[in-house]
Design an enzyme around this catalytic site. Structure first.
Site, mmCIF file in Angstrom:
data_model
loop_
_atom_site.group_PDB
_atom_site.id
_atom_site.type_symbol
_atom_site.label_atom_id
_atom_site.label_comp_id
_atom_site.label_asym_id
_atom_site.label_seq_id
_atom_site.Cartn_x
_atom_site.Cartn_y
_atom_site.Cartn_z
ATOM 1 N N TRP A 101 0.811 -1.140 -0.055
ATOM 2 C CA TRP A 101 0.063 0.013 0.160
ATOM 3 C C TRP A 101 0.818 1.236 -0.036
ATOM 4 O O TRP A 101 0.548 2.198 -0.608
ATOM 5 C CB TRP A 101 -0.844 0.015 1.164
ATOM 6 C CG TRP A 101 -2.021 -1.334 1.020
ATOM 7 C CD1 TRP A 101 -2.285 -2.298 1.799
ATOM 8 C CD2 TRP A 101 -3.022 -1.364 0.091
ATOM 9 N NE1 TRP A 101 -3.326 -2.986 1.473
ATOM 10 C CE2 TRP A 101 -3.624 -2.457 0.202
ATOM 11 C CE3 TRP A 101 -3.326 -0.665 -1.183
ATOM 12 C CZ2 TRP A 101 -4.558 -2.901 -0.325
ATOM 13 C CZ3 TRP A 101 -4.041 -0.983 -1.836
ATOM 14 C CH2 TRP A 101 -4.927 -2.400 -1.928
ATOM 15 N N ASP A 171 -1.604 6.348 6.496
ATOM 16 C CA ASP A 171 -2.683 5.409 6.111
ATOM 17 C C ASP A 171 -2.956 4.746 7.129
ATOM 18 O O ASP A 171 -2.035 3.904 7.663
ATOM 19 C CB ASP A 171 -2.314 4.616 4.803
ATOM 20 C CG ASP A 171 -3.266 3.930 4.283
ATOM 21 O OD1 ASP A 171 -4.196 3.451 5.306
ATOM 22 O OD2 ASP A 171 -2.785 3.380 3.361
ATOM 23 N N LYS A 195 -11.902 -1.797 6.608
ATOM 24 C CA LYS A 195 -11.220 -2.769 7.365
ATOM 25 C C LYS A 195 -11.771 -2.763 8.871
ATOM 26 O O LYS A 195 -12.029 -4.068 9.166
ATOM 27 C CB LYS A 195 -9.770 -2.252 7.279
ATOM 28 C CG LYS A 195 -9.118 -2.029 5.886
ATOM 29 C CD LYS A 195 -8.965 -3.603 5.097
ATOM 30 C CE LYS A 195 -8.793 -3.181 3.516
ATOM 31 N NZ LYS A 195 -7.672 -2.433 3.069
HETATM 32 C C1 LIG Z 1 -7.226 -2.136 1.955
HETATM 33 C C2 LIG Z 1 -6.100 -0.841 2.000
HETATM 34 C C3 LIG Z 1 -5.785 0.090 1.235
HETATM 35 C C4 LIG Z 1 -6.806 0.291 -0.049
HETATM 36 O O1 LIG Z 1 -8.084 0.536 0.141
HETATM 37 P P1 LIG Z 1 -9.453 0.596 -0.814
HETATM 38 O O2 LIG Z 1 -10.327 1.397 -0.066
HETATM 39 O O3 LIG Z 1 -9.661 -0.417 -1.590
HETATM 40 O O4 LIG Z 1 -8.563 1.766 -1.795
HETATM 41 C C5 LIG Z 1 -4.947 0.979 1.346
HETATM 42 N N1 LIG Z 1 -4.234 1.096 2.469
HETATM 43 C C6 LIG Z 1 -4.389 0.123 3.273
HETATM 44 C C7 LIG Z 1 -3.430 -0.167 4.552
HETATM 45 C C8 LIG Z 1 -5.396 -1.002 3.347
HETATM 46 O O5 LIG Z 1 -5.450 -1.844 4.028
#
Ligand SMILES: *Cc1c(COP(=O)(O)O)cnc(C)c1O
Length: 360
Positions: A101, A171, A195
């Site tokens: 990511w 993030d 998540k």
């Molecule tokens: C799942 C995830 C993403 C991507 O998320 P989307 O909403 O599908 O764009 C980005 N960063 C992390 C840490 C993730 O777990």
């Protein structure tokens, strides 16, 4: 009706109480005679939903007044572009690459300016967090970027990097609300909610006010400018209304559990059961350096791809679902987010013990 223990990395398990409440309100939300899905986002009922959701999140995370909370769309991935478009005044940013990511975020940012990858753990398949106490942070960097919990590899920053005064952007998609956080250490905290908080379709951005400006890169779309959404209180256009409503319910659920301190205790207790077992198992083995282990995502392997596949299949038959690891790591991964009950982790470990006896 029977529910399984769902170890999916995302979209992921939600608190059963929240789902039941949403089901009860599906046809008639609080006497409005309609579902939240059918309601104007300009209605009084929805205004209350989004205002309360924001306030509850502020209470949970102790968000200071000089930070704004934005409920946006486009997933976490859209932030990979939105962050540089809004923050790259010098067109320079530093990225710490600890997984797929962060790697994707760095690659996207390269479209807008110079990206310095000041640390990485790719040399060992992202199985650890690099020492970030004294990195070569760029003099003119507009921000330093991390992915705080690496969903795929199961690592977590236990200490934030020393950014040497530069703005930290994180993030937190897969560790959002899993433990207390000091918001003041960040310029932006953001995450897709699918998540650990709610249904896919909402990304929450917590951003310090001084980073919200009209001075964005030329050509930045109105919809990708933080100021647009901050000025309109996340109602510039139709927001992901139903998703925000569910997030609001999850915030209330976390509050009722005792807030983020209580979530941390719960999450540590759950993770310990699994890690303790992995540390003494003769069949399964964790893939992450112990000091950097995530409380949320726990990857593990047997070392034999056929046996891994057999495990995933038999676990599914036993009501333990979505344990297959990410395609880039192989093996298994148990995501044990806030809403996964302790009993679910115990059931998993019991099943692993049985499988170990049968297959060793
Ligand atoms: C799942 C995830 C993403 C991507 O998320 P989307 O909403 O599908 O764009 C980005 N960063 C992390 C840490 C993730 O777990």
């Amino acid at each position: 009706m029977s529910r399984v223990y769902n170890f999916s990395a995302g979209p992921a398990v939600l608190p059963e109480e929240v789902l039941k409440e949403a089901a009860e309100e599906m046809l008639d939300y609080k006497g409005t005679g309609m579902s939240v899905m059918e309601m104007s986002h300009r209605s009084k009922a929805f205004e209350e939903i989004i205002t309360e959701a924001e306030q509850d999140l502020r209470d949970l995370m102790n968000i200071p007044d000089n930070y704004r909370v934005l409920f946006l769309q486009g997933g976490a991935s859209q932030q990979f572009a939105m962050i540089p478009m809004n923050l790259m005044k010098n067109r320079v940013a530093d990225y710490i690459v600890t997984g797929q990511w962060a790697k994707k975020a760095a690659k996207e940012a390269e479209k807008y300016g110079k990206v310095n990858r000041i640390a990485s753990s790719e040399d060992k398949t992202f199985s650890y967090i690099p020492d970030c106490s004294d990195l070569p942070v760029s003099e003119d960097a507009d921000y330093v970027y991390i992915c705080e919990n690496n969903t795929i590899y199961g690592t977590k920053f236990k200490e934030l990097p020393n950014t040497k005064g530069k703005t930290l952007v994180a993030d937190v998609s897969s560790c959002f609300l899993s433990e207390p956080v000091d918001v003041t250490k960040y310029g932006i905290i953001y995450g897709g909610v699918q998540k650990n908080i709610g249904p896919a379709g909402v990304v929450i951005v917590i951003i310090r006010e001084d980073l919200i400006t009209e001075d964005v890169l030329p050509g930045t779309p109105t919809m990708l400018t933080y100021k647009t959404h901050a000025d309109a209180k996340s109602l510039y256009n139709t927001p992901p209304a139903y998703g925000i409503y569910i997030c609001g319910k999850v915030f209330k659920w976390i509050k009722a559990q005792g807030g983020l301190e209580a979530m941390k205790v719960r999450n540590e207790k759950k993770a310990k059961v699994l890690y303790d077992y992995l540390d003494q198992s003769r069949l399964f083995k964790g893939t992450v350096v112990p000091k950097d282990r995530s409380l949320m995502n726990v990857p593990f392997v047997t070392g034999d791809a056929d046996l891994d596949a057999k495990f995933v299949k038999e676990a599914k038959a036993a009501g333990l679902e979505n344990l297959k690891g990410h395609r880039t790591v192989g093996g298994m991964r148990a995501s044990i987010y806030n809403a996964m009950p302790y009993e679910g982790v115990v059931a998993l470990v019991d099943f692993m013990k049985k499988f170990e006896e049968e297959n060793l």
